[in-house]
Design a protein around this motif. Sequence first.
Motif, PDB file in Angstrom:
ATOM      1  N   LYS A   1       6.212  18.515  52.083  1.00  0.00           N
ATOM      2  CA  LYS A   1       7.314  18.349  51.125  1.00  0.00           C
ATOM      3  C   LYS A   1       7.429  19.537  50.183  1.00  0.00           C
ATOM      4  CE  LYS A   1       7.540  13.294  51.021  1.00  0.00           C
ATOM      5  NZ  LYS A   1       7.308  12.084  50.217  1.00  0.00           N
ATOM      6  N   GLY A   2       6.286  20.026  49.714  1.00  0.00           N
ATOM      7  CA  GLY A   2       6.306  21.164  48.808  1.00  0.00           C
ATOM      8  C   GLY A   2       6.871  22.404  49.465  1.00  0.00           C
ATOM      9  N   LEU A   3       6.518  22.611  50.719  1.00  0.00           N
ATOM     10  CA  LEU A   3       7.017  23.773  51.457  1.00  0.00           C
ATOM     11  C   LEU A   3       8.526  23.671  51.631  1.00  0.00           C
ATOM     12  CD1 LEU A   3       5.342  25.382  54.536  1.00  0.00           C
ATOM     13  CD2 LEU A   3       7.766  24.859  54.604  1.00  0.00           C
ATOM     14  N   ILE A   4       9.014  22.465  51.928  1.00  0.00           N
ATOM     15  CA  ILE A   4      10.454  22.271  52.098  1.00  0.00           C
ATOM     16  C   ILE A   4      11.184  22.585  50.790  1.00  0.00           C
ATOM     17  CG2 ILE A   4      12.258  20.551  52.549  1.00  0.00           C
ATOM     18  CD1 ILE A   4      10.225  19.156  54.432  1.00  0.00           C
ATOM     19  N   ALA A   5      10.615  22.121  49.673  1.00  0.00           N
ATOM     20  CA  ALA A   5      11.242  22.386  48.376  1.00  0.00           C
ATOM     21  C   ALA A   5      11.239  23.874  48.048  1.00  0.00           C
ATOM     22  CB  ALA A   5      10.514  21.595  47.286  1.00  0.00           C
ATOM     23  N   THR A   6      10.131  24.554  48.368  1.00  0.00           N
ATOM     24  CA  THR A   6      10.003  25.984  48.076  1.00  0.00           C
ATOM     25  C   THR A   6      11.030  26.803  48.837  1.00  0.00           C
ATOM     26  OG1 THR A   6       7.644  25.751  47.634  1.00  0.00           O
ATOM     27  CG2 THR A   6       8.424  27.955  48.176  1.00  0.00           C
ATOM     28  N   HIS A   7      11.342  26.372  50.063  1.00  0.00           N
ATOM     29  CA  HIS A   7      12.257  27.137  50.926  1.00  0.00           C
ATOM     30  C   HIS A   7      13.605  26.430  51.073  1.00  0.00           C
ATOM     31  CE1 HIS A   7       9.135  29.984  52.014  1.00  0.00           C
ATOM     32  NE2 HIS A   7       8.324  28.972  52.212  1.00  0.00           N
ATOM     33  N   ALA A   8      14.076  25.851  49.980  1.00  0.00           N
ATOM     34  CA  ALA A   8      15.311  25.053  50.028  1.00  0.00           C
ATOM     35  C   ALA A   8      16.484  25.833  50.616  1.00  0.00           C
ATOM     36  CB  ALA A   8      15.665  24.553  48.625  1.00  0.00           C
ATOM     37  N   GLN A   9      16.505  27.154  50.408  1.00  0.00           N
ATOM     38  CA  GLN A   9      17.637  27.945  50.900  1.00  0.00           C
ATOM     39  C   GLN A   9      17.629  28.074  52.420  1.00  0.00           C
ATOM     40  OE1 GLN A   9      14.949  29.042  49.410  1.00  0.00           O
ATOM     41  NE2 GLN A   9      14.435  31.171  49.931  1.00  0.00           N
ATOM     42  N   HIS A  10      16.529  27.719  53.054  1.00  0.00           N
ATOM     43  CA  HIS A  10      16.435  27.791  54.516  1.00  0.00           C
ATOM     44  C   HIS A  10      16.573  26.412  55.178  1.00  0.00           C
ATOM     45  CE1 HIS A  10      15.233  32.015  54.605  1.00  0.00           C
ATOM     46  NE2 HIS A  10      14.452  31.752  53.573  1.00  0.00           N
TER      47      HIS A  10
END
Length: 199
Positions: free
Chosen positions: A163-172
Amino acid sequence: MTELHSYPECVGLVLAAGYGQRFGSDKRLAKLADGNNLLVATLLRAQEAFSDVRIVLKAEDDAQALAIPPYIQVVRAAQAKQGMGSSLAAGIKSLAHSQADAVAVLLGDMPWVSLATLLQLRAHAHAEHIVVAYCDGQRGHPVLFGRRFWPELMQLRGENGAKGLIATHAQHVIEVTFNDSGILQDVDKPADLSHPATS
């Protein structure tokens, strides 16, 4: 099945190394209406959509006792007790020599995701994207991670999933909405087995 082999770009990775204490027994062996156990039903559905399907198990799991088909690659998560993040990292590490552009992370207790949903998600697979499925405004599974994000996934530890990774790369992130409650429906307790998704 031959059509699938023209789509090598996305691997199906089924996470099934959890302990599922709430179920009261090994839920992976729970029987569904079609006679398959929960885990095998999930694997068979994944195999309809992905030509390369792998499963992450605990080090001590007996793949034969779980009735896992012999042609599905088994990945052992030595740190499975630490949580889903550690299991996911182990699964991603198994892709080191894969030529795939993306991996679809599926959960072993979610057999009711429709084939149409999996195929539509697979069509969005891309090395630079994270593809997230939604139904009724809720985020579900599977989630597809492009190859660009695999090194970060390999660093996951403990209970913290991606989840954290998804939030960090929201633009992708690419969000795809489905009318498929199967992407939300997992099995935590025996009563959940009698509520198959309608899609």
